[in-house]
Design an enzyme around this catalytic site. Structure first.
Site, PDB file in Angstrom:
ATOM      1  N   GLY A 262      55.577  41.146  35.106  1.00  0.00           N
ATOM      2  CA  GLY A 262      55.196  41.665  36.421  1.00  0.00           C
ATOM      3  C   GLY A 262      55.303  40.706  37.581  1.00  0.00           C
ATOM      4  O   GLY A 262      54.823  41.003  38.677  1.00  0.00           O
ATOM      5  N   CYS A 263      55.935  39.566  37.397  1.00  0.00           N
ATOM      6  CA  CYS A 263      55.989  38.571  38.469  1.00  0.00           C
ATOM      7  C   CYS A 263      56.823  39.047  39.657  1.00  0.00           C
ATOM      8  O   CYS A 263      56.428  38.868  40.809  1.00  0.00           O
ATOM      9  CB  CYS A 263      56.525  37.246  37.920  1.00  0.00           C
ATOM     10  SG  CYS A 263      55.557  36.627  36.519  1.00  0.00           S
TER      11      CYS A 263
END
Length: 193
Positions: free
Chosen positions: A81-82
């Protein structure tokens, strides 16, 4: 399981990180006087910034079309999810500034060259800081994870007022909602005048 698209993620299939207490030491800490290289080429010393600063830290952003550190990246709680997190901060950047954030930074252990490419590719309006040598990570005892022999920062967001950590978001899940949560907190907790 590996969801290939960097921005379209089915969060119901990603394990959420648990609050392991690894960030409870952070509120009230003073940021140490360390220089971090930013994607704009400047050197940033968070301890010297006046006003309110938002620093969202993450393990590492992915590169489209490139193999990740490990095949099961999506199964590591807090890893995936970065890129969605960075894009959410990009999309709410003006609102975060209006709500009192004088500075907004991303932070990871990825090197400056990679971060610069990523910041340009994602059109980020803020700088991303490299803690490639883990100097800030170790000095603050930030939560970390070990993946394929690499130490990565655990996903969290720091609210820093005049060099002192006043609030911490940890754990962060899903990552693409973190910027909205930070914005709500900033609006509910204005900078004292």
């Amino acid at each position: 399981m590996n969801q290939k698209h960097l921005l379209k993620v089915d969060w119901s299939k990603i394990p959420a990180p648990a609050d392991d207490g690894a960030a409870r030491n952070l509120p009230g800490q003073t940021i140490p006087p360390l220089d971090l290289i930013a994607t704009d080429g400047s050197s940033v010393r968070l301890s010297e910034l006046k006003g309110r600063t938002v620093v969202f830290a993450y393990p590492r952003t992915g590169e489209p079309g490139k193999i990740g550190l490990v095949d099961d990246w999506d199964l590591i709680p807090g890893a995936r999810g970065c890129t969605p997190q960075a894009c959410a901060f990009r999309d709410l950047f003006a609102e975060l500034k209006s709500a009192g954030a004088r500075h907004v930074f991303g932070l990871s252990t990825q090197d400056h060259d990679y971060q610069s490419e990523m910041a340009a590719r994602l059109h980020l309006p803020f700088a991303v800081l490299s803690d490639e040598n883990l100097s800030l990570t170790h000095a603050l005892d930030l939560p970390t994870m070990e993946v394929a022999g690499v130490t990565l920062i655990g996903r969290l967001t720091l609210i820093v007022d005049d060099g002192r950590i006043s609030h911490v978001f940890y754990p962060v899940f899903p990552p693409d909602r973190n910027a909205g949560d930070v914005l709500s907190w900033l609006r509910a907790n204005p900078v004292p005048r």
